[in-house]
Design a protein around this motif. Structure first.
Motif, PDB file in Angstrom:
ATOM      1  N   ALA A 123       5.546   9.067 -13.225  1.00 21.26           N
ATOM      2  CA  ALA A 123       4.739   9.434 -12.054  1.00 21.26           C
ATOM      3  C   ALA A 123       3.731   8.352 -11.627  1.00 21.26           C
ATOM      4  CB  ALA A 123       4.017  10.764 -12.293  1.00 21.26           C
ATOM      5  N   LYS A 126       6.788   4.494  -9.185  1.00 20.55           N
ATOM      6  CA  LYS A 126       7.895   3.513  -9.200  1.00 20.55           C
ATOM      7  C   LYS A 126       8.969   3.848  -8.170  1.00 20.55           C
ATOM      8  CE  LYS A 126       9.297   4.690 -13.287  1.00 20.55           C
ATOM      9  NZ  LYS A 126       8.386   5.790 -13.623  1.00 20.55           N
ATOM     10  N   THR A 128       8.934   5.907  -5.602  1.00 19.00           N
ATOM     11  CA  THR A 128       8.483   5.903  -4.211  1.00 19.00           C
ATOM     12  C   THR A 128       8.458   4.462  -3.682  1.00 19.00           C
ATOM     13  OG1 THR A 128       7.096   7.776  -4.789  1.00 19.00           O
ATOM     14  CG2 THR A 128       6.619   6.692  -2.696  1.00 19.00           C
ATOM     15  N   ARG A 131      12.078   2.967  -3.329  1.00 24.46           N
ATOM     16  CA  ARG A 131      12.784   3.457  -2.133  1.00 24.46           C
ATOM     17  C   ARG A 131      12.265   2.763  -0.885  1.00 24.46           C
ATOM     18  NH1 ARG A 131      12.874   8.139  -5.112  1.00 24.46           N
ATOM     19  NH2 ARG A 131      10.866   8.896  -4.373  1.00 24.46           N
ATOM     20  N   ARG A 253       2.091  14.432 -10.025  1.00 27.94           N
ATOM     21  CA  ARG A 253       3.239  15.259 -10.434  1.00 27.94           C
ATOM     22  C   ARG A 253       2.955  16.725 -10.140  1.00 27.94           C
ATOM     23  NH1 ARG A 253       7.506  12.673 -13.228  1.00 27.94           N
ATOM     24  NH2 ARG A 253       7.723  11.907 -11.128  1.00 27.94           N
ATOM     25  N   GLU A 256       3.266  17.329  -6.494  1.00 26.97           N
ATOM     26  CA  GLU A 256       4.688  17.235  -6.129  1.00 26.97           C
ATOM     27  C   GLU A 256       5.396  18.560  -6.429  1.00 26.97           C
ATOM     28  OE1 GLU A 256       6.693  14.317  -8.529  1.00 26.97           O
ATOM     29  OE2 GLU A 256       8.105  13.809  -6.949  1.00 26.97           O
ATOM     30  N   THR A 299      -1.967   1.586  -9.303  1.00 23.86           N
ATOM     31  CA  THR A 299      -2.011   2.351  -8.043  1.00 23.86           C
ATOM     32  C   THR A 299      -2.979   3.539  -8.109  1.00 23.86           C
ATOM     33  OG1 THR A 299      -0.181   3.831  -8.624  1.00 23.86           O
ATOM     34  CG2 THR A 299       0.404   1.737  -7.575  1.00 23.86           C
ATOM     35  N   MET A 302      -4.827   3.309  -5.116  1.00 23.63           N
ATOM     36  CA  MET A 302      -4.046   2.630  -4.062  1.00 23.63           C
ATOM     37  C   MET A 302      -3.073   3.605  -3.423  1.00 23.63           C
ATOM     38  SD  MET A 302      -1.872  -0.782  -4.868  1.00 23.63           S
ATOM     39  CE  MET A 302      -3.034  -1.992  -5.384  1.00 23.63           C
ATOM     40  N   ASP A 303      -3.065   3.676  -2.081  1.00 22.73           N
ATOM     41  CA  ASP A 303      -2.080   4.593  -1.488  1.00 22.73           C
ATOM     42  C   ASP A 303      -0.697   3.912  -1.441  1.00 22.73           C
ATOM     43  OD1 ASP A 303      -2.117   2.889   0.653  1.00 22.73           O
ATOM     44  OD2 ASP A 303      -3.243   4.217   1.986  1.00 22.73           O
TER      45      ASP A 303
HETATM   46  N1  LIG Z   1       0.274   5.096  -4.619  1.00 21.85           N
HETATM   47  C1  LIG Z   1       0.408   6.421  -4.594  1.00 21.85           C
HETATM   48  N2  LIG Z   1      -0.617   7.195  -4.226  1.00 21.85           N
HETATM   49  C2  LIG Z   1      -0.495   8.519  -4.218  1.00 21.85           C
HETATM   50  N3  LIG Z   1       0.625   9.200  -4.520  1.00 21.85           N
HETATM   51  C3  LIG Z   1       1.686   8.485  -4.882  1.00 21.85           C
HETATM   52  C4  LIG Z   1       1.644   7.063  -4.943  1.00 21.85           C
HETATM   53  N4  LIG Z   1       2.849   6.636  -5.339  1.00 21.85           N
HETATM   54  C5  LIG Z   1       3.626   7.730  -5.524  1.00 21.85           C
HETATM   55  N5  LIG Z   1       2.930   8.846  -5.247  1.00 21.85           N
HETATM   56  C6  LIG Z   1       3.393  10.224  -5.369  1.00 21.85           C
HETATM   57  O1  LIG Z   1       3.447  10.510  -6.756  1.00 21.85           O
HETATM   58  C7  LIG Z   1       4.583  11.283  -7.066  1.00 21.85           C
HETATM   59  C8  LIG Z   1       5.394  10.595  -8.157  1.00 21.85           C
HETATM   60  O2  LIG Z   1       5.904   9.390  -7.623  1.00 21.85           O
HETATM   61  P1  LIG Z   1       7.292   8.803  -8.076  1.00 21.85           P
HETATM   62  O3  LIG Z   1       7.588   7.655  -7.169  1.00 21.85           O
HETATM   63  O4  LIG Z   1       8.306   9.879  -8.188  1.00 21.85           O
HETATM   64  O5  LIG Z   1       6.911   8.259  -9.519  1.00 21.85           O
HETATM   65  P2  LIG Z   1       7.830   7.711 -10.674  1.00 21.85           P
HETATM   66  O6  LIG Z   1       9.122   7.283 -10.051  1.00 21.85           O
HETATM   67  O7  LIG Z   1       7.050   6.592 -11.239  1.00 21.85           O
HETATM   68  O8  LIG Z   1       7.998   8.825 -11.636  1.00 21.85           O
HETATM   69  C9  LIG Z   1       5.341  11.479  -5.770  1.00 21.85           C
HETATM   70  O9  LIG Z   1       5.029  12.764  -5.250  1.00 21.85           O
HETATM   71  C10 LIG Z   1       4.807  10.408  -4.862  1.00 21.85           C
HETATM   72  O10 LIG Z   1       4.814  10.810  -3.512  1.00 21.85           O
END
Ligand SMILES: Nc1ncnc2c1ncn2[C@@H]1O[C@H](COP(=O)(O)OP(=O)(O)O)[C@@H](O)[C@H]1O
Ligand SMILES: Nc1ccn([C@H]2C[C@H](O)[C@@H](COP(=O)(O)OP(=O)(O)O)O2)c(=O)n1
Length: 324
Positions: A123, A126, A128, A131, A253, A256, A299, A302-303
Motif C-alpha cells: 500500500a 507502487k 497506482t 499504472r 488501504r 480503499e 509518498t 505526496m499525492d
Molecule cells: N501518493 C498517494 N497518496 C495518497 N494515496 C495514494 C497514493 N498512492 C496510492 N494511493 C492510494 O493508496 C492505495 C494503495 O495504493 P496501491 O497503488 O494499490 O499500493 P501498492 O501497489 O503499493 O500496494 C490506493 O487506494 C491508492 O489510490
C-alpha cells in the motif's frame, strides 16, 4: 557535329547518374565530363585559329596545333566509350548497393525496450504509480504481486496448505499473466496468503521467469513488486523504491476497502501490514529492499500526481540517455 553531340550526351548522362543518383560530389565521371568539355573547346579554338590565322602562322606552330587538335579529336571519340564502360560498371555497383540496402531494411531490427522497476512495501502506492507511468508512456504494466496472489488463490480455493513447496510450485507454473483478475485477487486475505507462498524459492523461480520475459516487451514495461530492481530486472534503467509511513499506508488501504463497500478495521490493517512488511523484508530469498541504484520516493506527504511527476523526471532523463 552529330558525333560530338552524341558524345556529349553519352558523357553527360553518366555524370548526372553519378552526381544525383549515386550522390558522388566529384568523381570519375565528373572528371571525364570536364575533360570532354575542355577537349571540345580546344578543338573549336584550334579550328578557329587555323581557319583565321594559318597563313600568317609559322609552319611549326601550325603543325603543332593541327597535331593537338587531332589528338583532342581522337580522345574525344574515346572518352564516351570509356565512360560508357565505366557507367555500366558503376550502374551494376549501384544496383548491388541498392539491393544490399533493401535487404538491410527488410531485416528485423532488434526491438528496443525500456524497463521501469518499482518496488516497495504494501500500500505504498507502487501499483497506482506503475499504472500511471504505463499509461503516460504507452508501456506494458505487470503488477507482480498479482502473480503471487494468483498462486495463493489456487491453493486457498483447493484448501491446500500454503507452505507445501511442491504444490505451490505447480500452481505457480500454471499462472497465466493474461488472466490475472485484480477484482478477485485484491482481497486482503489473499495478500496475506501471497506473502506466505512468496517465501518459497521454487515459486519465486517460476514466477520470476515469467516476469522477466514480460519485462522485455517492446516498447517498454513497468513492473511493480518487491524484488523487481534487485532480482527480476537488475539492469532496468529506472528503479524506484516507493515508501510511506505504515500509518499512511494502513490509512490508504482502509480507505480503499471502505470505498469499495467493504468492512475494515484500521488497527487490524496496520497490524497486518506491519507483519507482512516484516515477512517480505525478512525472507531469505529475494527480500524486499531497495536496489543499490534505486531512487527512493517517500509518498507519505505526496499525492499521486506529485509522485508521478517525480518519477517522470527520472524516466525522461533515462530515456534521453538511452536514445543517445
Ligand atoms: N501518493 C498517494 N497518496 C495518497 N494515496 C495514494 C497514493 N498512492 C496510492 N494511493 C492510494 O493508496 C492505495 C494503495 O495504493 P496501491 O497503488 O494499490 O499500493 P501498492 O501497489 O503499493 O500496494 C490506493 O487506494 C491508492 O489510490
Ligand atoms: N515481486 C513480488 C511481489 C509480491 N510479492 C509478495 C509479497 C507481498 O506481500 C505479496 C502480495 O503483493 P502485492 O504487491 O499484491 O501486495 P500489496 O498490493 O502491496 O498489498 O506478494 C513478492 O514477494 N514479490
Amino acid at each position: 557535329m552529330f558525333f560530338l553531340l552524341t558524345s556529349f550526351v553519352v558523357v553527360a548522362i553518366p555524370y548526372v547518374i553519378e552526381r544525383f543518383g549515386l550522390r558522388v560530389r566529384f568523381g570519375l565521371f565528373a572528371l571525364l565530363f570536364w575533360l570532354f568539355v575542355f577537349q571540345f573547346v580546344l578543338i573549336f579554338s584550334i579550328d578557329a585559329l587555323l581557319q583565321n590565322f594559318a597563313t600568317s602562322m609559322p609552319d611549326l606552330l601550325e603543325s603543332m596545333l593541327t597535331t593537338l587538335g587531332g589528338f583532342a579529336f581522337v580522345t574525344i571519340g574515346i572518352t564516351p566509350i570509356i565512360t560508357l564502360v565505366l557507367a555500366a560498371a558503376y550502374l551494376l555497383f549501384a544496383l548491388g548497393q541498392w539491393l544490399f540496402d533493401r535487404d538491410e531494411k527488410d531485416m528485423p531490427t532488434p526491438q528496443r525496450h525500456f524497463t521501469v522497476a518499482i518496488d516497495g512495501p504494501a500500500a505504498s502506492g507502487k501499483g497506482t504509480l506503475a499504472r500511471r507511468i504505463a499509461e503516460a508512456y504507452g508501456f506494458h504494466h505487470l503488477d507482480t504481486g498479482l502473480t503471487y496472489r494468483a498462486v495463493a488463490k489456487v491453493l486457498m480455493d483447493q484448501n491446500m496448505p500454503l507452505d507445501d513447496e511442491f504444490l505451490a510450485e505447480k500452481a505457480a507454473r500454471s499462472v497465466d499473466l493474461t488472466k490475472l483478475d485484480r477484482a478477485v485477487l485484491s482481497a486482503h486475505a489473499v495478500g496475506e496468503a501471497a506473502s506466505k507462498v512468496a517465501v518459497m524459492p521454487a515459486v519465486r523461480r517460476a514466477l520470476v521467469a515469467m516476469q522477466h520475459s514480460f519485462a522485455e516487451r517492446p516498447p517498454g514495461a513497468v513492473l511493480d513488486g518487491r524484488d523487481i530492481g534487485t532480482v527480476v530486472c537488475p539492469d532496468a534503467p529506472v528503479k524506484l523504491y516507493i515508501t510511506a509511513s505504515p500509518e499512511a499506508r494502513a490509512r490508504r488501504r482502509y480507505d480503499e476497502i471502505r470505498s469499495n463497500g467493504g468492512g475494515a478495521n484500521y488497527e487490524e490493517i496496520l497490524e497486518d501490514l506491519t507483519r507482512r512488511d516484516a515477512r517480505d523484508m525478512g525472507r531469505t530469498d529475494s527480500p524486499l529492499k531497495p536496489a543499490a541504484d534505486a531512487h527512493l520516493l517517500d509518498t507519505t506527504e505526496m499525492d499521486i500526481e506529485t509522485a508521478f511527476l517525480s518519477a517522470k523526471t527520472l524516466i525522461d532523463q533515462a530515456l534521453a540517455k538511452n536514445t543517445h
